[in-house]
Design a protein around this motif. Structure first.
Motif, PDB file in Angstrom:
ATOM      1  N   UNK A 184       8.215 -12.279  31.260  1.00 55.17           N
ATOM      2  CA  UNK A 184       9.117 -12.948  30.236  1.00 55.17           C
ATOM      3  C   UNK A 184       8.509 -13.552  29.120  1.00 55.17           C
ATOM      4  N   UNK A 185       7.434 -14.381  29.384  1.00 47.74           N
ATOM      5  CA  UNK A 185       6.719 -15.367  28.361  1.00 47.74           C
ATOM      6  C   UNK A 185       6.121 -14.116  27.189  1.00 47.74           C
ATOM      7  N   UNK A 186       5.272 -13.208  28.035  1.00 44.89           N
ATOM      8  CA  UNK A 186       4.673 -11.935  27.205  1.00 44.89           C
ATOM      9  C   UNK A 186       5.616 -11.646  26.422  1.00 44.89           C
ATOM     10  N   UNK A 187       6.812 -11.042  26.780  1.00 42.04           N
ATOM     11  CA  UNK A 187       7.864 -10.380  25.954  1.00 42.04           C
ATOM     12  C   UNK A 187       8.299 -11.160  24.922  1.00 42.04           C
ATOM     13  N   UNK A 188       8.497 -12.652  24.842  1.00 43.79           N
ATOM     14  CA  UNK A 188       8.954 -13.385  24.103  1.00 43.79           C
ATOM     15  C   UNK A 188       7.741 -13.626  23.020  1.00 43.79           C
ATOM     16  N   UNK A 189       6.751 -14.159  23.595  1.00 46.66           N
ATOM     17  CA  UNK A 189       5.530 -14.798  22.577  1.00 46.66           C
ATOM     18  C   UNK A 189       4.755 -13.693  22.229  1.00 46.66           C
ATOM     19  N   UNK A 190       4.294 -12.707  22.792  1.00 44.82           N
ATOM     20  CA  UNK A 190       3.378 -11.765  22.507  1.00 44.82           C
ATOM     21  C   UNK A 190       4.076 -10.415  21.814  1.00 44.82           C
ATOM     22  N   UNK A 218      -0.665 -20.319  35.752  1.00 39.35           N
ATOM     23  CA  UNK A 218      -2.053 -21.099  35.411  1.00 39.35           C
ATOM     24  C   UNK A 218      -2.797 -20.133  34.633  1.00 39.35           C
ATOM     25  N   UNK A 219      -2.891 -18.784  34.830  1.00 39.80           N
ATOM     26  CA  UNK A 219      -3.784 -17.780  34.217  1.00 39.80           C
ATOM     27  C   UNK A 219      -3.228 -17.622  32.642  1.00 39.80           C
ATOM     28  N   UNK A 220      -1.957 -17.647  32.819  1.00 35.15           N
ATOM     29  CA  UNK A 220      -1.211 -17.693  31.326  1.00 35.15           C
ATOM     30  C   UNK A 220      -1.498 -18.736  30.314  1.00 35.15           C
ATOM     31  N   UNK A 245      -3.932 -21.000  30.777  1.00 38.21           N
ATOM     32  CA  UNK A 245      -5.600 -21.348  30.638  1.00 38.21           C
ATOM     33  C   UNK A 245      -6.417 -20.136  30.027  1.00 38.21           C
ATOM     34  N   UNK A 246      -5.799 -18.897  30.163  1.00 37.29           N
ATOM     35  CA  UNK A 246      -6.614 -17.796  29.719  1.00 37.29           C
ATOM     36  C   UNK A 246      -5.738 -17.063  28.986  1.00 37.29           C
ATOM     37  N   UNK A 247      -5.894 -15.443  28.907  1.00 40.02           N
ATOM     38  CA  UNK A 247      -5.245 -14.571  28.071  1.00 40.02           C
ATOM     39  C   UNK A 247      -4.372 -13.697  28.962  1.00 40.02           C
ATOM     40  N   UNK A 248      -3.220 -13.211  28.609  1.00 38.41           N
ATOM     41  CA  UNK A 248      -2.784 -12.118  29.341  1.00 38.41           C
ATOM     42  C   UNK A 248      -3.668 -10.919  29.790  1.00 38.41           C
ATOM     43  N   UNK A 249      -4.634 -10.435  29.035  1.00 41.49           N
ATOM     44  CA  UNK A 249      -5.398  -9.350  29.356  1.00 41.49           C
ATOM     45  C   UNK A 249      -6.494  -9.820  30.403  1.00 41.49           C
ATOM     46  N   UNK A 250      -6.762 -11.261  30.649  1.00 40.91           N
ATOM     47  CA  UNK A 250      -7.383 -11.652  31.991  1.00 40.91           C
ATOM     48  C   UNK A 250      -6.365 -11.691  33.225  1.00 40.91           C
ATOM     49  N   UNK A 251      -5.215 -11.976  32.915  1.00 39.75           N
ATOM     50  CA  UNK A 251      -4.159 -11.823  33.964  1.00 39.75           C
ATOM     51  C   UNK A 251      -3.867 -10.525  34.309  1.00 39.75           C
ATOM     52  N   UNK A 252      -3.664  -9.606  33.474  1.00 41.56           N
ATOM     53  CA  UNK A 252      -3.632  -8.116  33.991  1.00 41.56           C
ATOM     54  C   UNK A 252      -4.739  -7.459  34.709  1.00 41.56           C
ATOM     55  N   UNK A 253      -5.837  -7.940  34.315  1.00 40.05           N
ATOM     56  CA  UNK A 253      -7.073  -7.395  35.107  1.00 40.05           C
ATOM     57  C   UNK A 253      -7.240  -7.950  36.432  1.00 40.05           C
ATOM     58  N   UNK A 254      -6.680  -9.294  36.589  1.00 40.01           N
ATOM     59  CA  UNK A 254      -6.716  -9.939  38.018  1.00 40.01           C
ATOM     60  C   UNK A 254      -5.743  -9.005  38.640  1.00 40.01           C
TER      61      UNK A 254
END
Length: 394
Positions: free
Chosen positions: A33-39, A156-158, A160-169
């Motif tokens: 939801x945050x990715x859709x709105x912010x990114x 927490x990943x969102x 402190x890091x990027x969505x790319x990191x979150x997706x790879x995790x």
């Protein structure tokens, strides 16, 4: 005392495989939801489509999954679905527009529908019949744990890091799920002959009453899983959102050793009716949350309520079906569960955009209370008549 062994290597492996699939599911559910709105620059009203598209695909594939589990085989369908799920998870870093995201969500929804139907069927076969209520309760606990750690980790990943990191995790977790899936020794299966699929084969009729009831419960829960992060952000304590699921899990897992065994000894009603009431109260408390403490109290109530209802419903759906039709019963249950979740995500998304989260959660509480009426009319009343007839005959 029942000494049939429950905690075998295969039972543990299917629980862990399912856990990591759901861990990916809930991590993405809380953060997209945050990715859709912010990114991706979309409006709040579009958020629900991310869930609905995923669940439409999951619903569409589940009836066929039930047939394929019985004709192609449990193991083949499980491994195919987990490979497909892993591949689609690694595609998220490539997404740069909303249309592509919806397409990917649809593809992953197919893999999710296949995989969760397979694991739900396999675990029911691995568990000793006399301990099925207890075993299914523990199996659903793996989903509950994923529901906790997924949003907590994702938020927490969102932050402190990027969505790319979150997706790879998430991709890494999908690989672990596949590895555990490969480790499951599935009970020997007599495959049904492959025939032309008839409409009557797509749904297990014996599981329909409890599956329809589960759709209403999942409609209510969609307001939690789809919008709790946005609601917390709206209230001004987004960091507390991750702790919502921790409190939720503590109360579910604390009750699990008792609810599963209570189901096996006393039946479903002693779990279902109090669970519905607690779930509805939790939603009302959530709708009036103005401080983090009240917000987290609602998590405890929802955990006790919703967390005890779902495994009870799933066990009832499986128990009503003949042994050769348990795959279809599992598929039917999850299909209706996903329908409720998908409809709820879209409808409640529109309601929250047009009104407020407060009104949206009051509406979900009313829907959940109606579940008790539907449960009585479609399942409990029939069971009571059957018991009375047996007593009269005796």
């Amino acid at each position: 005392m029942n000494n049939e062994r429950l905690w075998t290597k295969d039972f543990l492996s299917v629980n862990l495989s399912g856990f990591f699939v759901f861990l990916v599911f809930y991590t993405l559910m809380a953060t997209l939801p945050i990715f859709v709105i912010d990114n991706l620059g979309q409006a709040d009203s579009k958020v629900g489509l991310v869930v609905t598209t995923f669940l439409i695909a999951s619903v569409a594939i589940r009836p066929f999954a039930g047939i394929w589990l019985d004709t192609i085989g449990r193991r083949k369908i499980l491994i195919i679905s987990l490979v497909f799920f892993t591949l689609t998870t690694f595609l998220y870093p490539l997404i740069n527009n909303f249309a592509l995201l919806l397409l990917l969500r649809f593809a992953q929804g197919i893999a999710f529908g296949l995989g969760t139907t397979a694991t739900g069927t396999i675990v029911a076969e691995i568990i000793p019949v006399s301990r099925r209520g207890e075993g299914m309760s523990y199996y659903s606990s793996s989903m509950i744990l994923a529901m906790v750690f997924g949003p907590y980790l994702g938020i927490n990943l969102m932050n402190h890091f990027t969505f790319h990191i979150l997706f790879f995790v998430c991709g890494f977790f999908a690989v672990i799920s596949l590895l555990f899936g490969l480790n499951i020794a599935i009970p020997k299966q007599t495959l049904k002959p492959k025939t032309r699929i008839q409409p009557s084969q797509l749904i297990e009729r014996s599981a329909l009453p409890i599956s329809i009831t589960s759709a209403i419960i999942s409609f209510g829960y969609s307001g939690i899983i789809s919008f709790i992060t946005l609601y917390a952000k709206n209230l001004g304590f987004v960091d507390v959102a991750s702790f919502f699921f921790i409190v939720y899990a503590i109360f579910i897992l604390g009750s699990r050793p008792f609810t599963g065994k209570l189901f096996d000894r006393k039946g479903a009603n002693i779990i279902v009716y109090p669970g519905i009431i607690l779930f509805a109260i939790g939603l009302v408390v959530l709708s009036f949350s103005t401080v983090p403490t009240i917000f987290l109290i609602s998590a405890a109530l929802i955990g006790l309520g919703y967390g005890s209802i779902v495994p009870s419903f799933q066990t009832l759906a499986i128990n009503t079906a003949a042994p050769a039709k348990k795959g279809m019963a599992t598929a039917t249950f999850f299909m209706f569960f996903d329908v409720g979740m998908g409809i709820g995500s879209y409808v409640l998304g529109v309601v929250s955009a047009k009104t407020s989260f407060h009104i949206m959660y009051v509406i979900t509480a009313i829907a959940v209370l109606l579940t008790s009426v539907i449960y009585y009319l479609l399942h409990d009343r029939k069971q009571r008549k059957t018991i009375n007839l047996k007593k009269a005959a005796a």
